[in-house]
Design a protein around this motif. Structure first.
Motif, PDB file in Angstrom:
ATOM      1  N   GLY A  80       0.826  -1.217   0.000  1.00 45.56           N
ATOM      2  CA  GLY A  80       0.000   0.000   0.000  1.00 45.56           C
ATOM      3  C   GLY A  80       0.850   1.252   0.000  1.00 45.56           C
ATOM      4  N   SER A 135       1.585   3.224  -2.344  1.00 47.41           N
ATOM      5  CA  SER A 135       1.265   4.234  -3.367  1.00 47.41           C
ATOM      6  C   SER A 135       0.398   5.352  -2.813  1.00 47.41           C
ATOM      7  CB  SER A 135       0.538   3.559  -4.545  1.00 47.41           C
ATOM      8  OG  SER A 135      -0.694   3.016  -4.099  1.00 47.41           O
ATOM      9  N   SER A 136      -0.017   5.252  -1.546  1.00 47.80           N
ATOM     10  CA  SER A 136      -0.964   6.244  -1.021  1.00 47.80           C
ATOM     11  C   SER A 136      -0.961   6.264   0.508  1.00 47.80           C
ATOM     12  CB  SER A 136      -2.370   5.888  -1.529  1.00 47.80           C
ATOM     13  OG  SER A 136      -3.339   6.764  -1.003  1.00 47.80           O
ATOM     14  N   LEU A 196      -1.195   6.123   4.330  1.00 53.83           N
ATOM     15  CA  LEU A 196      -0.332   5.666   5.426  1.00 53.83           C
ATOM     16  C   LEU A 196       0.893   4.924   4.894  1.00 53.83           C
ATOM     17  CD1 LEU A 196      -3.212   4.561   7.809  1.00 53.83           C
ATOM     18  CD2 LEU A 196      -1.638   6.459   8.182  1.00 53.83           C
ATOM     19  N   ARG A 256      -0.639  -1.444  -6.570  1.00 54.17           N
ATOM     20  CA  ARG A 256      -0.911  -1.612  -8.010  1.00 54.17           C
ATOM     21  C   ARG A 256      -0.390  -0.446  -8.841  1.00 54.17           C
ATOM     22  NH1 ARG A 256      -7.172  -2.426  -7.054  1.00 54.17           N
ATOM     23  NH2 ARG A 256      -6.551  -0.691  -5.724  1.00 54.17           N
ATOM     24  N   ARG A 257      -0.438   0.788  -8.310  1.00 57.70           N
ATOM     25  CA  ARG A 257      -0.110   1.946  -9.151  1.00 57.70           C
ATOM     26  C   ARG A 257       1.404   2.177  -9.236  1.00 57.70           C
ATOM     27  NH1 ARG A 257      -4.430   5.875  -6.357  1.00 57.70           N
ATOM     28  NH2 ARG A 257      -3.933   4.459  -4.649  1.00 57.70           N
ATOM     29  N   ASP A 310      -1.185  -6.605  -7.808  1.00 59.69           N
ATOM     30  CA  ASP A 310      -2.544  -6.626  -7.274  1.00 59.69           C
ATOM     31  C   ASP A 310      -2.588  -7.652  -6.149  1.00 59.69           C
ATOM     32  OD1 ASP A 310      -5.198  -6.760  -6.653  1.00 59.69           O
ATOM     33  OD2 ASP A 310      -5.881  -7.172  -8.702  1.00 59.69           O
ATOM     34  N   LEU A 311      -2.713  -7.168  -4.928  1.00 62.30           N
ATOM     35  CA  LEU A 311      -2.659  -8.060  -3.755  1.00 62.30           C
ATOM     36  C   LEU A 311      -3.976  -8.814  -3.533  1.00 62.30           C
ATOM     37  CD1 LEU A 311      -0.632  -5.715  -1.379  1.00 62.30           C
ATOM     38  CD2 LEU A 311       0.216  -7.733  -2.586  1.00 62.30           C
ATOM     39  N   SER A 362       0.171  -2.369   4.940  1.00 57.31           N
ATOM     40  CA  SER A 362      -0.718  -1.201   4.968  1.00 57.31           C
ATOM     41  C   SER A 362      -1.790  -1.277   3.878  1.00 57.31           C
ATOM     42  CB  SER A 362       0.095   0.093   4.816  1.00 57.31           C
ATOM     43  OG  SER A 362      -0.699   1.225   5.055  1.00 57.31           O
ATOM     44  N   TYR A 393     -15.513  -4.831   6.218  1.00 55.82           N
ATOM     45  CA  TYR A 393     -14.329  -4.071   6.631  1.00 55.82           C
ATOM     46  C   TYR A 393     -14.060  -4.252   8.130  1.00 55.82           C
ATOM     47  CZ  TYR A 393     -10.961  -0.352   7.333  1.00 55.82           C
ATOM     48  OH  TYR A 393      -9.828   0.333   7.662  1.00 55.82           O
ATOM     49  N   LYS A 426     -10.809  -6.109   9.887  1.00 57.82           N
ATOM     50  CA  LYS A 426      -9.862  -5.440  10.786  1.00 57.82           C
ATOM     51  C   LYS A 426      -9.845  -6.100  12.169  1.00 57.82           C
ATOM     52  CE  LYS A 426      -8.217  -2.807   7.720  1.00 57.82           C
ATOM     53  NZ  LYS A 426      -6.823  -2.916   7.303  1.00 57.82           N
ATOM     54  N   GLY A 434      -8.226   5.802  13.963  1.00 57.88           N
ATOM     55  CA  GLY A 434      -9.576   6.212  13.578  1.00 57.88           C
ATOM     56  C   GLY A 434      -9.478   6.782  12.166  1.00 57.88           C
ATOM     57  N   VAL A 444      -8.320   8.776   9.160  1.00 53.53           N
ATOM     58  CA  VAL A 444      -7.079   9.472   8.802  1.00 53.53           C
ATOM     59  C   VAL A 444      -7.279  10.088   7.416  1.00 53.53           C
ATOM     60  CG1 VAL A 444      -4.574   9.258   8.565  1.00 53.53           C
ATOM     61  CG2 VAL A 444      -5.834   7.590   9.948  1.00 53.53           C
ATOM     62  N   THR A 496      -6.572  10.356   4.151  1.00 53.34           N
ATOM     63  CA  THR A 496      -5.892   9.654   3.054  1.00 53.34           C
ATOM     64  C   THR A 496      -6.931   9.469   1.946  1.00 53.34           C
ATOM     65  OG1 THR A 496      -6.553   7.454   3.801  1.00 53.34           O
ATOM     66  CG2 THR A 496      -4.509   8.320   4.742  1.00 53.34           C
ATOM     67  N   GLU A 497      -6.653   8.551   1.020  1.00 54.38           N
ATOM     68  CA  GLU A 497      -7.646   8.284  -0.037  1.00 54.38           C
ATOM     69  C   GLU A 497      -8.687   7.261   0.410  1.00 54.38           C
ATOM     70  OE1 GLU A 497      -5.548   7.153  -3.589  1.00 54.38           O
ATOM     71  OE2 GLU A 497      -4.354   8.979  -3.574  1.00 54.38           O
TER      72      GLU A 497
HETATM   73  N1  NAP Z   1      -7.559   6.238   6.415  1.00 55.75           N
HETATM   74  C1  NAP Z   1      -8.255   5.767   7.429  1.00 55.75           C
HETATM   75  O1  NAP Z   1      -9.199   6.421   7.901  1.00 55.75           O
HETATM   76  C2  NAP Z   1      -7.885   4.440   8.042  1.00 55.75           C
HETATM   77  C3  NAP Z   1      -8.305   4.187   9.363  1.00 55.75           C
HETATM   78  C4  NAP Z   1      -7.979   2.968   9.947  1.00 55.75           C
HETATM   79  C5  NAP Z   1      -7.242   2.037   9.239  1.00 55.75           C
HETATM   80  N2  NAP Z   1      -6.851   2.301   7.961  1.00 55.75           N
HETATM   81  C6  NAP Z   1      -6.111   1.250   7.247  1.00 55.75           C
HETATM   82  O2  NAP Z   1      -4.854   1.752   6.882  1.00 55.75           O
HETATM   83  C7  NAP Z   1      -4.389   1.089   5.700  1.00 55.75           C
HETATM   84  C8  NAP Z   1      -3.930   2.123   4.702  1.00 55.75           C
HETATM   85  O3  NAP Z   1      -5.067   2.881   4.288  1.00 55.75           O
HETATM   86  P1  NAP Z   1      -4.940   4.390   3.805  1.00 55.75           P
HETATM   87  O4  NAP Z   1      -5.733   5.203   4.751  1.00 55.75           O
HETATM   88  O5  NAP Z   1      -3.526   4.728   3.558  1.00 55.75           O
HETATM   89  O6  NAP Z   1      -5.783   4.304   2.453  1.00 55.75           O
HETATM   90  P2  NAP Z   1      -5.403   4.686   0.951  1.00 55.75           P
HETATM   91  O7  NAP Z   1      -4.832   6.045   0.888  1.00 55.75           O
HETATM   92  O8  NAP Z   1      -6.632   4.395   0.154  1.00 55.75           O
HETATM   93  O9  NAP Z   1      -4.245   3.606   0.593  1.00 55.75           O
HETATM   94  C9  NAP Z   1      -4.554   2.258   0.419  1.00 55.75           C
HETATM   95  C10 NAP Z   1      -3.372   1.537  -0.185  1.00 55.75           C
HETATM   96  O10 NAP Z   1      -3.734   0.141  -0.369  1.00 55.75           O
HETATM   97  C11 NAP Z   1      -3.369  -0.242  -1.675  1.00 55.75           C
HETATM   98  N3  NAP Z   1      -4.243  -1.278  -2.193  1.00 55.75           N
HETATM   99  C12 NAP Z   1      -5.597  -1.318  -2.154  1.00 55.75           C
HETATM  100  N4  NAP Z   1      -6.049  -2.381  -2.846  1.00 55.75           N
HETATM  101  C13 NAP Z   1      -4.956  -3.021  -3.323  1.00 55.75           C
HETATM  102  C14 NAP Z   1      -4.764  -4.180  -4.125  1.00 55.75           C
HETATM  103  N5  NAP Z   1      -5.786  -4.896  -4.611  1.00 55.75           N
HETATM  104  N6  NAP Z   1      -3.499  -4.553  -4.424  1.00 55.75           N
HETATM  105  C15 NAP Z   1      -2.446  -3.824  -3.974  1.00 55.75           C
HETATM  106  N7  NAP Z   1      -2.562  -2.733  -3.213  1.00 55.75           N
HETATM  107  C16 NAP Z   1      -3.805  -2.335  -2.891  1.00 55.75           C
HETATM  108  C17 NAP Z   1      -3.496   1.031  -2.520  1.00 55.75           C
HETATM  109  O11 NAP Z   1      -2.644   0.950  -3.648  1.00 55.75           O
HETATM  110  P3  NAP Z   1      -3.111   0.842  -5.186  1.00 55.75           P
HETATM  111  O12 NAP Z   1      -4.488   1.427  -5.301  1.00 55.75           O
HETATM  112  O13 NAP Z   1      -2.065   1.585  -5.932  1.00 55.75           O
HETATM  113  O14 NAP Z   1      -3.079  -0.623  -5.469  1.00 55.75           O
HETATM  114  C18 NAP Z   1      -2.991   2.074  -1.544  1.00 55.75           C
HETATM  115  O15 NAP Z   1      -1.586   2.175  -1.625  1.00 55.75           O
HETATM  116  C19 NAP Z   1      -5.555   0.219   5.209  1.00 55.75           C
HETATM  117  O16 NAP Z   1      -5.327  -1.120   5.600  1.00 55.75           O
HETATM  118  C20 NAP Z   1      -6.760   0.799   5.935  1.00 55.75           C
HETATM  119  O17 NAP Z   1      -7.751  -0.159   6.139  1.00 55.75           O
HETATM  120  C21 NAP Z   1      -7.146   3.481   7.353  1.00 55.75           C
END
Ligand code: NAP
Length: 274
Positions: A17, A19-20, A22, A42-43, A68-69, A95, A165, A169, A196, A198, A200-201
């Motif tokens: 993860g 590419s975006s 955390l 993936r990106r 693609d995971l 991540s 989801y 988790k 909680g 964050v 991000t995307e």
């Molecule tokens: N943001 C929040 O509010 C929040 C809160 C609690 C926990 N989290 C957890 O923190 C982690 C990171 O999330 P984030 O907030 O950083 O979200 P994000 O900005 O959407 O990043 C998600 C990352 O996961 C990768 N990903 C998703 N599907 C994938 C696939 N099929 N194959 C490979 N990579 C994949 C994406 O990369 P590509 O699209 O380039 O593949 C991206 O790099 C996640 O596990 C999320 O559940 C987030």
């Protein structure tokens, strides 16, 4: 509590993860602490951009592996690739992950299974495949190896309208804490990070941008909480960034389940704007 600074200098850290959000934050922190990086998502264009940035800023050597995971064989293909390149992974940050939002009955079945594949299946397989490397690194160089799995505040209770989801988790939290115990004498730093909302995307991907329960944190806040935990001599089995979220996580495990479900269910009704 004593300190034993986490020092991955000279080791390689793999961040999924990357590419975006955390994942990018973790890549920067690990590079700053002297680790080489393996960047997975993936990106490819984003990973390559990040690799250049890390090289310029910290002199980091990065290996970019676009993948693609959600693929059933993602972990074995990734580990075979690392083996061919002669890379030993000392720190693994899982991540990559995403959420889906809505009543379960209405959601796309294929996307729900993809969610289980990325958040649970591949995370588990990758952790198992790389754990011997992490333990070897910890044995050779104490305080240099870590396993960081991204769970969520959603891990502490069921989440109506994000049912898969929340369940995914809860799995990550339970799985990681069990590994924390199993490896506690091996010198490996294991923790589940439970943020909680964050900024991000994540919410755009989940198509749920209006709901940020408890307000947004920044990626930096999660990084500070994670690395403060890793720098402790006894790393906690999980980390909840933010005092308010820590209280919430405690309360939600103590309150009656019906109350918890009604409260979260009311706040996460599809279409509601908070
Ligand atoms: N943001 C929040 O509010 C929040 C809160 C609690 C926990 N989290 C957890 O923190 C982690 C990171 O999330 P984030 O907030 O950083 O979200 P994000 O900005 O959407 O990043 C998600 C990352 O996961 C990768 N990903 C998703 N599907 C994938 C696939 N099929 N194959 C490979 N990579 C994949 C994406 O990369 P590509 O699209 O380039 O593949 C991206 O790099 C996640 O596990 C999320 O559940 C987030």
């Amino acid at each position: 509590m004593g300190r034993a600074t986490y020092n991955p200098i000279g080791t390689t850290a793999l961040v999924t993860g990357a590419s975006s959000g955390l994942g990018i934050g973790y890549a920067h922190q690990l590079a700053e602490r002297g680790a080489d990086l393996v960047l997975v998502a993936r990106r490819q264009d984003r990973l390559e951009g990040l690799a250049v940035e890390l090289a310029e800023k910290y002199g980091t050597e990065s290996t970019v592996i676009p993948m693609d995971l959600a693929r059933a064989d993602a972990a074995s293909v990734l580990v075979a690739d690392l083996h061919d390149r002669g890379v030993t992974v000392g720190t693994l940050v899982n991540s990559a992950g995403f959420g889906t939002y809505g009543n379960f009955v209405d959601l796309d079945p294929a996307r729900e299974m993809e969610e289980v594949d990325v958040n649970v299946r591949t995370l588990t397989a990758l952790t198992q495949a790389l754990l011997p490397d992490l333990l070897k690194t910890a044995l050779e160089n104490p305080h240099s190896a870590a396993l960081v799995n991204l769970a969520s505040l959603a891990a502490f209770q069921p989440v109506p309208h994000m049912a898969v989801y929340g369940a995914s988790k809860a799995y990550v939290l339970s799985f990681t804490e069990a590994l924390w115990y199993e490896t506690r004498r091996a010198g490996l730093k294991v923790t589940a990070v439970c943020p909680g909302s964050v900024r991000t995307e994540f919410r755009r991907v989940a198509q749920n941008e209006e709901a940020a329960y408890g307000g947004y944190m920044e990626v930096d806040d999660v990084m500070k909480a994670t690395f403060a935990a890793l720098d402790r001599a006894s790393v906690p089995p999980h980390v909840v960034p933010g005092a308010q979220n820590t209280v919430y996580a405690r309360l939600t495990t103590l309150a009656p389940r019906r109350v918890v479900l009604a409260t979260i269910g009311r706040h996460s009704i599809p279409g509601r704007t908070n």
